[in-house]
Design a protein around this motif. Structure first.
Motif, PDB file in Angstrom:
ATOM      1  N   ILE A  49     121.501  71.051 -58.642  1.00 27.41           N
ATOM      2  CA  ILE A  49     121.774  70.321 -57.405  1.00 27.41           C
ATOM      3  C   ILE A  49     121.388  71.160 -56.191  1.00 27.41           C
ATOM      4  CG2 ILE A  49     123.676  68.993 -58.410  1.00 27.41           C
ATOM      5  CD1 ILE A  49     125.640  70.812 -56.891  1.00 27.41           C
ATOM      6  N   ILE A  50     121.020  70.454 -55.136  1.00 23.98           N
ATOM      7  CA  ILE A  50     120.883  71.069 -53.817  1.00 23.98           C
ATOM      8  C   ILE A  50     121.824  70.325 -52.890  1.00 23.98           C
ATOM      9  CG2 ILE A  50     119.358  71.565 -51.872  1.00 23.98           C
ATOM     10  CD1 ILE A  50     117.036  71.740 -53.821  1.00 23.98           C
ATOM     11  N   LEU A  51     122.693  71.070 -52.242  1.00 30.04           N
ATOM     12  CA  LEU A  51     123.671  70.504 -51.309  1.00 30.04           C
ATOM     13  C   LEU A  51     123.106  70.622 -49.902  1.00 30.04           C
ATOM     14  CD1 LEU A  51     126.538  69.267 -51.292  1.00 30.04           C
ATOM     15  CD2 LEU A  51     127.431  71.585 -50.973  1.00 30.04           C
ATOM     16  N   HIS A  52     122.896  69.477 -49.258  1.00 27.57           N
ATOM     17  CA  HIS A  52     122.281  69.428 -47.929  1.00 27.57           C
ATOM     18  C   HIS A  52     123.296  68.983 -46.874  1.00 27.57           C
ATOM     19  CE1 HIS A  52     118.047  69.244 -49.554  1.00 27.57           C
ATOM     20  NE2 HIS A  52     118.655  68.652 -50.562  1.00 27.57           N
ATOM     21  N   VAL A  97     122.186  75.112 -55.205  1.00 25.13           N
ATOM     22  CA  VAL A  97     121.683  75.781 -54.006  1.00 25.13           C
ATOM     23  C   VAL A  97     122.194  75.031 -52.782  1.00 25.13           C
ATOM     24  CG1 VAL A  97     119.620  76.384 -52.661  1.00 25.13           C
ATOM     25  CG2 VAL A  97     119.611  76.653 -55.154  1.00 25.13           C
ATOM     26  N   ALA A  98     122.626  75.767 -51.766  1.00 27.88           N
ATOM     27  CA  ALA A  98     123.022  75.163 -50.490  1.00 27.88           C
ATOM     28  C   ALA A  98     121.878  75.282 -49.504  1.00 27.88           C
ATOM     29  CB  ALA A  98     124.262  75.846 -49.940  1.00 27.88           C
ATOM     30  N   ASP A 181     112.546  78.658 -41.365  1.00 27.73           N
ATOM     31  CA  ASP A 181     112.416  77.632 -40.336  1.00 27.73           C
ATOM     32  C   ASP A 181     113.080  76.350 -40.840  1.00 27.73           C
ATOM     33  OD1 ASP A 181     110.685  75.167 -39.241  1.00 27.73           O
ATOM     34  OD2 ASP A 181     110.634  76.792 -37.766  1.00 27.73           O
ATOM     35  N   GLY A 182     113.776  75.667 -39.944  1.00 24.73           N
ATOM     36  CA  GLY A 182     114.511  74.475 -40.344  1.00 24.73           C
ATOM     37  C   GLY A 182     113.666  73.428 -41.026  1.00 24.73           C
ATOM     38  N   LYS A 183     112.412  73.306 -40.640  1.00 30.33           N
ATOM     39  CA  LYS A 183     111.531  72.302 -41.231  1.00 30.33           C
ATOM     40  C   LYS A 183     111.175  72.626 -42.679  1.00 30.33           C
ATOM     41  CE  LYS A 183     109.425  71.126 -36.764  1.00 30.33           C
ATOM     42  NZ  LYS A 183     108.179  71.105 -35.961  1.00 30.33           N
ATOM     43  N   SER A 184     111.387  73.884 -43.080  1.00 28.45           N
ATOM     44  CA  SER A 184     111.009  74.316 -44.430  1.00 28.45           C
ATOM     45  C   SER A 184     112.201  74.427 -45.367  1.00 28.45           C
ATOM     46  CB  SER A 184     110.303  75.684 -44.363  1.00 28.45           C
ATOM     47  OG  SER A 184     109.210  75.654 -43.471  1.00 28.45           O
ATOM     48  N   ILE A 185     113.371  73.993 -44.919  1.00 28.05           N
ATOM     49  CA  ILE A 185     114.577  74.322 -45.672  1.00 28.05           C
ATOM     50  C   ILE A 185     114.637  73.648 -47.038  1.00 28.05           C
ATOM     51  CG2 ILE A 185     116.089  72.550 -44.635  1.00 28.05           C
ATOM     52  CD1 ILE A 185     118.204  74.917 -44.535  1.00 28.05           C
ATOM     53  N   ARG A 186     114.215  72.384 -47.124  1.00 30.35           N
ATOM     54  CA  ARG A 186     114.236  71.720 -48.430  1.00 30.35           C
ATOM     55  C   ARG A 186     113.263  72.390 -49.401  1.00 30.35           C
ATOM     56  NH1 ARG A 186     114.631  65.585 -50.575  1.00 30.35           N
ATOM     57  NH2 ARG A 186     113.369  65.837 -52.467  1.00 30.35           N
ATOM     58  N   THR A 187     112.072  72.708 -48.923  1.00 25.72           N
ATOM     59  CA  THR A 187     111.077  73.369 -49.774  1.00 25.72           C
ATOM     60  C   THR A 187     111.594  74.709 -50.262  1.00 25.72           C
ATOM     61  OG1 THR A 187     109.270  72.289 -48.602  1.00 25.72           O
ATOM     62  CG2 THR A 187     108.723  74.263 -49.868  1.00 25.72           C
ATOM     63  N   ALA A 188     112.216  75.474 -49.361  1.00 29.24           N
ATOM     64  CA  ALA A 188     112.756  76.790 -49.732  1.00 29.24           C
ATOM     65  C   ALA A 188     113.893  76.647 -50.737  1.00 29.24           C
ATOM     66  CB  ALA A 188     113.236  77.517 -48.484  1.00 29.24           C
ATOM     67  N   ALA A 189     114.758  75.652 -50.544  1.00 30.11           N
ATOM     68  CA  ALA A 189     115.875  75.440 -51.465  1.00 30.11           C
ATOM     69  C   ALA A 189     115.370  75.052 -52.853  1.00 30.11           C
ATOM     70  CB  ALA A 189     116.806  74.366 -50.916  1.00 30.11           C
ATOM     71  N   GLU A 190     114.360  74.201 -52.902  1.00 27.25           N
ATOM     72  CA  GLU A 190     113.791  73.796 -54.186  1.00 27.25           C
ATOM     73  C   GLU A 190     113.148  74.999 -54.885  1.00 27.25           C
ATOM     74  OE1 GLU A 190     111.165  70.646 -53.126  1.00 27.25           O
ATOM     75  OE2 GLU A 190     112.736  69.102 -53.242  1.00 27.25           O
ATOM     76  N   ARG A 191     112.474  75.837 -54.109  1.00 31.17           N
ATOM     77  CA  ARG A 191     111.858  77.035 -54.691  1.00 31.17           C
ATOM     78  C   ARG A 191     112.913  77.952 -55.291  1.00 31.17           C
ATOM     79  NH1 ARG A 191     109.861  78.868 -50.395  1.00 31.17           N
ATOM     80  NH2 ARG A 191     111.344  80.542 -49.989  1.00 31.17           N
ATOM     81  N   LEU A 193     115.856  77.055 -56.402  1.00 28.95           N
ATOM     82  CA  LEU A 193     116.420  76.408 -57.588  1.00 28.95           C
ATOM     83  C   LEU A 193     115.514  76.580 -58.797  1.00 28.95           C
ATOM     84  CD1 LEU A 193     118.921  74.663 -58.359  1.00 28.95           C
ATOM     85  CD2 LEU A 193     117.453  72.677 -58.104  1.00 28.95           C
ATOM     86  N   ARG A 194     114.212  76.479 -58.582  1.00 32.85           N
ATOM     87  CA  ARG A 194     113.266  76.608 -59.693  1.00 32.85           C
ATOM     88  C   ARG A 194     113.258  78.014 -60.292  1.00 32.85           C
ATOM     89  NH1 ARG A 194     113.029  71.591 -61.252  1.00 32.85           N
ATOM     90  NH2 ARG A 194     112.005  70.178 -59.770  1.00 32.85           N
ATOM     91  N   LYS A 195     113.709  79.002 -59.526  1.00 34.80           N
ATOM     92  CA  LYS A 195     113.834  80.354 -60.089  1.00 34.80           C
ATOM     93  C   LYS A 195     114.830  80.359 -61.239  1.00 34.80           C
ATOM     94  CE  LYS A 195     112.858  83.044 -55.874  1.00 34.80           C
ATOM     95  NZ  LYS A 195     113.421  84.029 -54.915  1.00 34.80           N
ATOM     96  N   TYR A 196     115.831  79.479 -61.156  1.00 35.12           N
ATOM     97  CA  TYR A 196     116.870  79.411 -62.184  1.00 35.12           C
ATOM     98  C   TYR A 196     116.476  78.489 -63.331  1.00 35.12           C
ATOM     99  CZ  TYR A 196     119.637  81.249 -58.257  1.00 35.12           C
ATOM    100  OH  TYR A 196     120.102  81.994 -57.201  1.00 35.12           O
ATOM    101  N   THR A 197     115.871  77.353 -63.020  1.00 40.43           N
ATOM    102  CA  THR A 197     115.588  76.368 -64.057  1.00 40.43           C
ATOM    103  C   THR A 197     114.413  76.760 -64.949  1.00 40.43           C
ATOM    104  OG1 THR A 197     114.224  75.056 -62.525  1.00 40.43           O
ATOM    105  CG2 THR A 197     116.553  74.468 -62.703  1.00 40.43           C
ATOM    106  N   GLN A 198     113.700  77.831 -64.602  1.00 38.65           N
ATOM    107  CA  GLN A 198     112.587  78.262 -65.442  1.00 38.65           C
ATOM    108  C   GLN A 198     113.060  78.903 -66.738  1.00 38.65           C
ATOM    109  OE1 GLN A 198     110.364  81.867 -64.128  1.00 38.65           O
ATOM    110  NE2 GLN A 198     111.925  82.075 -62.527  1.00 38.65           N
ATOM    111  N   TYR A 199     114.337  79.318 -66.772  1.00 41.26           N
ATOM    112  CA  TYR A 199     114.845  80.025 -67.943  1.00 41.26           C
ATOM    113  C   TYR A 199     115.464  79.067 -68.960  1.00 41.26           C
ATOM    114  CZ  TYR A 199     114.173  83.959 -64.809  1.00 41.26           C
ATOM    115  OH  TYR A 199     113.621  84.857 -63.944  1.00 41.26           O
ATOM    116  N   GLU A 200     115.640  79.563 -70.186  1.00 43.13           N
ATOM    117  CA  GLU A 200     116.251  78.743 -71.238  1.00 43.13           C
ATOM    118  C   GLU A 200     117.626  78.277 -70.766  1.00 43.13           C
ATOM    119  OE1 GLU A 200     118.341  77.178 -74.371  1.00 43.13           O
ATOM    120  OE2 GLU A 200     118.950  79.156 -73.609  1.00 43.13           O
ATOM    121  N   ARG A 201     117.851  76.972 -70.888  1.00 37.10           N
ATOM    122  CA  ARG A 201     118.988  76.315 -70.242  1.00 37.10           C
ATOM    123  C   ARG A 201     120.332  76.895 -70.663  1.00 37.10           C
ATOM    124  NH1 ARG A 201     118.920  70.015 -70.973  1.00 37.10           N
ATOM    125  NH2 ARG A 201     117.006  70.397 -69.793  1.00 37.10           N
ATOM    126  N   ASN A 202     120.575  76.964 -71.949  1.00 32.76           N
ATOM    127  CA  ASN A 202     121.893  77.403 -72.412  1.00 32.76           C
ATOM    128  C   ASN A 202     122.158  78.858 -72.061  1.00 32.76           C
ATOM    129  OD1 ASN A 202     124.401  76.858 -74.009  1.00 32.76           O
ATOM    130  ND2 ASN A 202     123.560  78.534 -75.233  1.00 32.76           N
TER     131      ASN A 202
END
Length: 252
Positions: A49-52, A97-98, A181-191, A193-202
């Motif tokens: 999740i990303i909390l906006h 990610v917040a 920059d505020g305009k980049s915040i969603r992109t940065a948050a997604e990036r 988050l993907r640092k975590y989801t790249q690993y084996e889930r369990n």
């Protein structure tokens, strides 16, 4: 839902706080947020999740104007729900990610520090726990959450003085992980988050549960005594006077 909006995009649940200009937290907003967190936890298709918040405000914290008018039963229900929501976010075992697009004091900061990572917009914004200056007791479990990121000594100092940080100060203190920059915040948050989801889930999720074991236990323990202490102070003449002054200033 009226105050929480949810969209799922590429297996990420984007949870938007959407109540008025400042996203001040009331009972209904908490009820809806709890529902959104539970749905993301239960949905096997959701990886994180990303909390906006909104541009300018992640959340201004508790809606003191609304809470000031609650009766005793309503205030107790609010605090029980608030602690339940924080417990649900702390124990949420998927990546979170917040995306902090603006001001995030008090309860706004609490919501953000439940997450695994915080990305904050650069600008004339503040974040931190300033409950003590407005007469609200900070529960021990929330202090443990604050110190989880800042360390006990720093968290103690900042909490007792009601320290509020500018974005770059928050980054230097370890309260946020990235300032963009505020305009980049969603992109940065997604990036992030993907640092975590790249690993084996369990492996990742069990490791998160292990790391947070003491925190989770603190929030899952009986909160009755803690809430009683908060409410006793809440109804004290001193705190009511401080709150009245704060509310009068807000209305101006």
């Amino acid at each position: 839902m009226d105050f929480i909006k949810v969209t799922v995009d590429e297996r990420i649940s984007h949870i938007y706080l959407d109540r008025g200009k400042s996203n001040a937290v009331d009972q209904q907003m908490l009820d809806e947020l709890r529902q959104a967190i539970a749905a993301a936890q239960d949905d096997q298709a959701v990886e994180g999740i990303i909390l906006h918040g909104k541009e300018g405000f992640f959340s201004a914290g508790l809606d003191l104007v609304a809470l000031y008018g609650y009766d005793e039963a309503e205030v107790r229900r609010f605090w029980v729900t608030f602690m339940d929501v924080i417990s649900a976010l702390v124990s949420f075992d998927k990546p979170a990610v917040a995306a902090i697009g603006g001001h995030s004091p008090a309860a706004g900061c609490v919501l953000a520090i439940c997450c695994d990572c915080r990305v904050m917009a650069n600008g004339d914004y503040i974040i931190g726990l300033n409950e003590i200056p407005v007469g609200i007791i900070v529960p021990e479990s929330i202090f443990l959450l604050y110190s989880f990121w800042l360390g006990q000594a720093a968290a103690s100092r900042y909490l007792l003085e009601g320290k509020l940080f500018k974005p770059k100060e928050a980054f230097e203190a370890g309260l946020v992980d990235e300032v963009v920059d505020g305009k980049s915040i969603r992109t940065a948050a997604e990036r992030q988050l993907r640092k975590y989801t790249q690993y084996e889930r369990n492996t990742w999720r069990q490791s998160k549960r292990n790391i947070r074991r003491a925190l989770i236990a603190a929030f899952e323990s009986d909160q009755q005594e803690t809430i009683d202490a908060v409410l006793k102070q809440w109804w004290s003449p001193a705190t009511r006077s401080i709150l009245k002054t704060v509310i009068d200033n807000l209305k101006k």
